[in-house]
Design an enzyme around this catalytic site. Structure first.
Site, PDB file in Angstrom:
ATOM      1  N   ASP B  13       0.900  -1.110   0.074  1.00 35.77           N
ATOM      2  CA  ASP B  13      -0.079   0.087   0.065  1.00 35.77           C
ATOM      3  C   ASP B  13       0.853   1.122  -0.212  1.00 35.77           C
ATOM      4  OD1 ASP B  13      -2.087   1.718   0.245  1.00 35.77           O
ATOM      5  OD2 ASP B  13      -2.335   1.663   2.456  1.00 35.77           O
ATOM      6  N   SER B  14       0.206   2.426  -0.297  1.00 37.21           N
ATOM      7  CA  SER B  14       1.092   3.573  -0.342  1.00 37.21           C
ATOM      8  C   SER B  14       1.389   4.200   1.490  1.00 37.21           C
ATOM      9  CB  SER B  14       0.181   4.809  -0.981  1.00 37.21           C
ATOM     10  OG  SER B  14      -0.896   4.911  -0.519  1.00 37.21           O
ATOM     11  N   CYS B  76      -4.077  -1.076  -2.153  1.00 35.55           N
ATOM     12  CA  CYS B  76      -4.115   0.342  -2.272  1.00 35.55           C
ATOM     13  C   CYS B  76      -4.982   0.747  -3.561  1.00 35.55           C
ATOM     14  CB  CYS B  76      -2.628   0.686  -2.415  1.00 35.55           C
ATOM     15  SG  CYS B  76      -2.672   2.819  -3.063  1.00 35.55           S
ATOM     16  N   GLU B 155      -8.196   8.434  10.666  1.00 38.93           N
ATOM     17  CA  GLU B 155      -6.872   8.659  11.169  1.00 38.93           C
ATOM     18  C   GLU B 155      -6.626   9.307  12.522  1.00 38.93           C
ATOM     19  OE1 GLU B 155      -3.973   9.899   8.062  1.00 38.93           O
ATOM     20  OE2 GLU B 155      -4.131   7.890   7.337  1.00 38.93           O
ATOM     21  N   CYS B 187     -12.163   1.646  -0.010  1.00 35.79           N
ATOM     22  CA  CYS B 187     -10.885   2.381   0.652  1.00 35.79           C
ATOM     23  C   CYS B 187     -10.523   1.509   1.755  1.00 35.79           C
ATOM     24  CB  CYS B 187     -11.315   3.799   0.948  1.00 35.79           C
ATOM     25  SG  CYS B 187      -9.929   4.567   2.046  1.00 35.79           S
ATOM     26  N   HIS B 189      -9.109   2.107   4.547  1.00 35.82           N
ATOM     27  CA  HIS B 189      -9.372   2.877   5.677  1.00 35.82           C
ATOM     28  C   HIS B 189     -10.814   2.636   6.180  1.00 35.82           C
ATOM     29  CE1 HIS B 189      -5.786   5.277   5.189  1.00 35.82           C
ATOM     30  NE2 HIS B 189      -5.989   5.866   6.190  1.00 35.82           N
TER      31      HIS B 189
END
Lengths: 268, 268
Positions: B13-14, B76, B155, B187, B189
């Site tokens: 992933d990035s 990603c 985050e 996504c 996240h």
């Protein structure tokens, strides 16, 4: 090379945020020519190492000096925190930065000596505002609060949205219990939510907007050094970026409060 | 070089988001060795050009193949949208990606053919989910909705916060008026706010979690190719990043749902 009053003011940031400083300059100094440089290809700077930030900042300062700017304004809190001293040491024009400007204004306005600072986690973790404030007045008490969601909320355009209001209430809760009479908006994105923040703060504290602070200090310096542009005609505004993301124009115009016109691309 | 069942699965992933895929793999395949690669020095990828994303993605795929991975998982969405075909063309191991996995799962589960996709602006603008879904079933109707604030909210750790709830209600409002029975979390996240999203969606639609989808597909592929690790012992987990931001450990462990252990630094 000697600076002339007709030369532009150079303003730079890692991205779009510094346009709030340009807006304040346009309002305060409507006859000054301005070049804005946004390093949009390499944004965000906050996650990069000190050496990299110093290197990039110096590259931009050099680029702007090649455009014969009469003054440099670091309109990025990360660059100001990390690299302002290096830029000052090597520049042959006056250098202002948002942190120093905000700190000066806060120290001038606080009556109780209690100053709050809100900013991105990078800015708050750098502790640069507290250092700048204490350099001016060691008696001041500084309370810092990181507000990581404000930048994405502003970029989403939710400037007067219930989500932003609730977020601000949450972030300001610990600030309100401190004895603070002055709150520094330590991020160039925050002037866009100033009305909402003023509403939430009420008469608890006054807000210090670094963009307005820097515009006032720019006016003083140009005046004292005889560098104010005497030509009373429509000035030249240039906007230079290193990459042109789709959203730059939309978001940029929201920050600037007016049309951006032509945007130039540059490679460093 | 022949892949052995004892070789690790390579996940990349990035940044930190792909750790939700690692978590799903650990749960589904508890005896598989895993190497995770997060390109934290160059995150975020979403703002970079296609050529740059392709180049970086290939560098990471090469790095992981040098570590003798038996399989590559692109965890990603940006890399999957832009560079999955290139990685597949050059890799000598099976390659899975989150977009294909999510699309397959959505097509398999929808009854009405109405599929919603939520993701970052970059993922949504790429239209990669709609293409992947239509490649599997051209009769499906896809409705996409960018949710730029979800990543910063996750985050920030506001996984079950009133602000996140209000934001999700706002973003899902236009999705709810479409005839959709399946919503893809596009996504890496988003699995962290799945309980909140499930709560808001109620029985309107089922959620497709790409991390779970990819873990299921990984299990199938390893089985069918005789590559499942037969050793029933504690597996080896490696976490490799290109830069170690302060928050990586904290946020990473939240994503992974357990301790990260030692984190290795690598230069590409």
């Amino acid at each position: 090379m000697t600076s002339l009053p007709s030369h532009p003011i150079g303003v730079f940031d890692s991205g779009v945020g510094g346009l709030t400083v340009v807006r304040a300059l346009m309002d305060r100094l409507p006859f000054e020519n301005i070049i804005y440089f946004g390093d949009t290809a390499r944004v965000p700077y906050g996650v990069k190492s000190v050496a990299t930030i110093e290197h990039y900042t110096q590259q931009i300062a050099n680029f702007l000096q090649q455009q014969e700017v009469k003054m440099l304004i670091i309109a990025c809190n990360t660059m100001a925190a990390v690299a302002a001293d290096k830029v000052r040491a090597s520049a042959n024009v006056p250098v202002l930065d948002v942190i120093e400007a905000g700190a000066k204004n806060a120290v001038a306005h606080t009556k109780t000596g209690g100053i709050g600072v809100i900013g991105t986690p990078t800015t708050i973790n750098s502790n640069a505002y507290a250092r700048a404030i204490h350099q001016l007045n060691p008696a001041c008490r500084v309370y810092s609060q990181a507000c990581p969601l404000f930048v994405p909320l502003v970029e989403e355009g939710w400037l007067d949205h219930a989500v932003t209001r609730l977020t601000a209430q949450e972030y300001l809760k610990p600030v309100f219990v401190e004895s603070i009479d002055t709150l520094v908006l330590g991020c160039t994105h925050y002037p866009l939510i100033k009305p909402l923040l003023m509403d939430i703060c009420g008469d608890r504290m006054q807000l210090v907007d670094s963009a307005l602070s820097i515009a006032a200090q720019t006016a003083e310096i140009l005046q004292s050094r005889g560098l104010a542009n005497p030509a009373h005609q429509i000035p030249d505004y240039r906007f230079v970026v290193t990459d042109l993301p789709v959203k730059f124009q939309t978001i940029g115009e929201r920050f600037l409060g007016r049309s951006l016109g032509k945007i130039e691309l540059a490679q460093l």
